[in-house]
Design an enzyme around this catalytic site. Sequence first.
Site, PDB file in Angstrom:
ATOM      1  N   PHE A  13      -6.953  15.441   9.517  1.00 24.31           N
ATOM      2  CA  PHE A  13      -5.767  14.863   8.873  1.00 24.31           C
ATOM      3  C   PHE A  13      -5.132  15.880   7.944  1.00 24.31           C
ATOM      4  O   PHE A  13      -5.827  16.630   7.281  1.00 24.31           O
ATOM      5  CB  PHE A  13      -6.148  13.607   8.061  1.00 24.31           C
ATOM      6  CG  PHE A  13      -6.501  12.444   8.945  1.00 24.31           C
ATOM      7  CD1 PHE A  13      -5.523  11.824   9.707  1.00 24.31           C
ATOM      8  CD2 PHE A  13      -7.802  11.986   9.035  1.00 24.31           C
ATOM      9  CE1 PHE A  13      -5.846  10.755  10.535  1.00 24.31           C
ATOM     10  CE2 PHE A  13      -8.133  10.918   9.846  1.00 24.31           C
ATOM     11  CZ  PHE A  13      -7.156  10.305  10.602  1.00 24.31           C
ATOM     12  N   TRP A  72       8.811   0.131   1.737  1.00 24.33           N
ATOM     13  CA  TRP A  72       8.665  -0.305   3.133  1.00 24.33           C
ATOM     14  C   TRP A  72       7.701  -1.482   3.247  1.00 24.33           C
ATOM     15  O   TRP A  72       6.795  -1.460   4.073  1.00 24.33           O
ATOM     16  CB  TRP A  72       8.147   0.851   4.032  1.00 24.33           C
ATOM     17  CG  TRP A  72       9.077   1.983   4.155  1.00 24.33           C
ATOM     18  CD1 TRP A  72       8.899   3.255   3.695  1.00 24.33           C
ATOM     19  CD2 TRP A  72      10.363   1.973   4.792  1.00 24.33           C
ATOM     20  NE1 TRP A  72       9.979   4.024   3.996  1.00 24.33           N
ATOM     21  CE2 TRP A  72      10.888   3.259   4.665  1.00 24.33           C
ATOM     22  CE3 TRP A  72      11.110   0.993   5.435  1.00 24.33           C
ATOM     23  CZ2 TRP A  72      12.142   3.603   5.158  1.00 24.33           C
ATOM     24  CZ3 TRP A  72      12.356   1.330   5.927  1.00 24.33           C
ATOM     25  CH2 TRP A  72      12.860   2.621   5.793  1.00 24.33           C
ATOM     26  N   GLU A 112       1.472   0.497  10.098  1.00 26.07           N
ATOM     27  CA  GLU A 112       0.035   0.255  10.330  1.00 26.07           C
ATOM     28  C   GLU A 112      -0.655   1.504  10.893  1.00 26.07           C
ATOM     29  O   GLU A 112      -1.545   1.403  11.734  1.00 26.07           O
ATOM     30  CB  GLU A 112      -0.164  -0.911  11.304  1.00 26.07           C
ATOM     31  CG  GLU A 112       0.300  -2.229  10.756  1.00 26.07           C
ATOM     32  CD  GLU A 112      -0.739  -2.899   9.899  1.00 26.07           C
ATOM     33  OE1 GLU A 112      -1.812  -2.308   9.676  1.00 26.07           O
ATOM     34  OE2 GLU A 112      -0.452  -4.008   9.429  1.00 26.07           O
ATOM     35  N   LEU A 121       0.849  -1.206   0.000  1.00 24.06           N
ATOM     36  CA  LEU A 121       0.000   0.000   0.000  1.00 24.06           C
ATOM     37  C   LEU A 121       0.884   1.255   0.000  1.00 24.06           C
ATOM     38  O   LEU A 121       0.692   2.162  -0.798  1.00 24.06           O
ATOM     39  CB  LEU A 121      -0.922  -0.012   1.233  1.00 24.06           C
ATOM     40  CG  LEU A 121      -1.846   1.208   1.383  1.00 24.06           C
ATOM     41  CD1 LEU A 121      -2.858   1.282   0.235  1.00 24.06           C
ATOM     42  CD2 LEU A 121      -2.605   1.159   2.719  1.00 24.06           C
ATOM     43  N   THR A 122       1.889   1.274   0.885  1.00 26.53           N
ATOM     44  CA  THR A 122       2.702   2.476   1.098  1.00 26.53           C
ATOM     45  C   THR A 122       3.593   2.784  -0.094  1.00 26.53           C
ATOM     46  O   THR A 122       4.186   1.893  -0.680  1.00 26.53           O
ATOM     47  CB  THR A 122       3.593   2.270   2.344  1.00 26.53           C
ATOM     48  OG1 THR A 122       2.759   1.957   3.457  1.00 26.53           O
ATOM     49  CG2 THR A 122       4.428   3.496   2.654  1.00 26.53           C
TER      50      THR A 122
END
Length: 387
Positions: free
Chosen positions: A387, A165, A367, A134-135
């Site tokens: 955010f 990562w 996470e 995902l990252t």
Amino acid sequence: MAHDPLDLTGIEDELHEDERLVRDSVSRFVDAEVLPDIGRHFADHHFPRELVLPLARLGLLGSSIEGYGCAGLNAVCYGLICQQLERGDSALRSFVSVQSSLCMYPIHAYGSEAQRERWLPAMARGEAIGCFGLTESHGGSDPLNMSTTARQRGSDWVLNGSKMWITNAPIADVAVVWALTDEGVRGFLVERGMKGFSTQEIERKMSLRASATGALFFDDVVLPEENLLPGSSVGLKAPLSCLTQARFGIAWGVLGAAQACLSEALHYTRERILFGRPLAATQAVQIRLAEMARKIAVGQSLALQLAHRKDRGILTPVQVSLAKWNNCRAAIEVAREARDLLGGAGITTEHAAIRHALNLESVITYEGTETIHQLSVGRELTGLNAF
Ligand code: TGC
Ligand code: FAD
């Protein structure tokens, strides 16, 4: 002594017999197969791959899934498994989190029957290893801002971009990859050996050194339609649902690292004689040990409450955020305290505290960083997205 110092609130008494059996079998495995060599693996920056098949034989891969060769255990068991593994090392719990919660879970929840049949039994047996991409390098906290694209070409998809990562990347046979399509984010299964797909290990980590972390690269990788996860809705909902599974396991797991550190600190300060008495007989040290035990006890109660809600199907993502934040913070503070109480001896891998403290620097970041979870709770409290 009336109480187990690692379990002041008596969590043990709340466990069912089958939950204790699972916990005890993982505990024996960690004592016999993990603890003797884990300091060396950490020092050597090496993932102990030889432990994968034994982990599989114990039924620890995809343990919450029913069928497909998986054990179908409840949430308390999954938590206890994570806790015992992380008592050994966060790297081992990471391996199991990624395999179970981030790869097998989405294949089970969002995959086709053919994808499930192909991957889940092999992954449960430890014959196929998965990773979750995902990252990306320009900012993991904001995954929607991704550059990896999947464009339709006839009945195929063409994947371009990279992921950074990624736990298990260097050893994975299959990657669950989240990419931007014309409609939004979708999930795909990318298999090792596909033309244009490569991985690279990240070296010189000072944390999770016994875990294999790396990057994924996609250069015009052609994926047939059957490699799309058909059940995943467009957007972040599906990947976030996987993260909720893994974060739940982390909330349990980190307390295993904390327990190992408290145990080590108790032993060391009882044996260490300074100024004519055991270090543990001083008020300042007892207060610090009591603080460590308090943090573990509170975290355990939170973890057990969440597991019961998960088994009843009423656990919410914000409750998981609260626990991931609280328990990672508690564990890293306990590990740092233990490291300090061991004095100079605390800086070598002869003792566990520094290894756990360094590992937890990753666990508090991946996470969802601590700030991301605090902002999730803040959003719940205020109704305002900060955010
Ligand atoms: P948000 O508005 O919160 O949600 C978007 C949509 O998804 C729904 N949703 C969920 N659905 C199911 N399960 C969940 N857990 C869900 N969480 C959210 C939500 O209801 C919404 O649906 P809808 O229908 O309203 O559209 O999304 P957002 O864009 O505001 O999210 C912001 C934020 C910051 C919370 C999110 O991007 C985030 O969590 N960022 C952190 C990223 C992260 O944690 N990355 C981890 C990568 S994997 C990893 O680190 C593995 S380490 C593994 C190891 O080695 O152990
Ligand atoms: P950034 O998102 O750049 O954050 C940097 C800092 O900014 C942090 O302190 C953060 O809290 C803060 N911040 C961010 N947003 C805000 C805001 N709005 N307000 C205030 N502060 C903010 N990812 C995967 O997809 N799969 C994996 O298997 C995986 N494994 C990993 C293994 C390891 C060992 C590590 C270290 C990471 C792994 N990750 C994985 C990536 C991990 O999820 C990200 O590192 C994490 O989400 C944070 O992203 P980032 O590193 O880009 O930091």
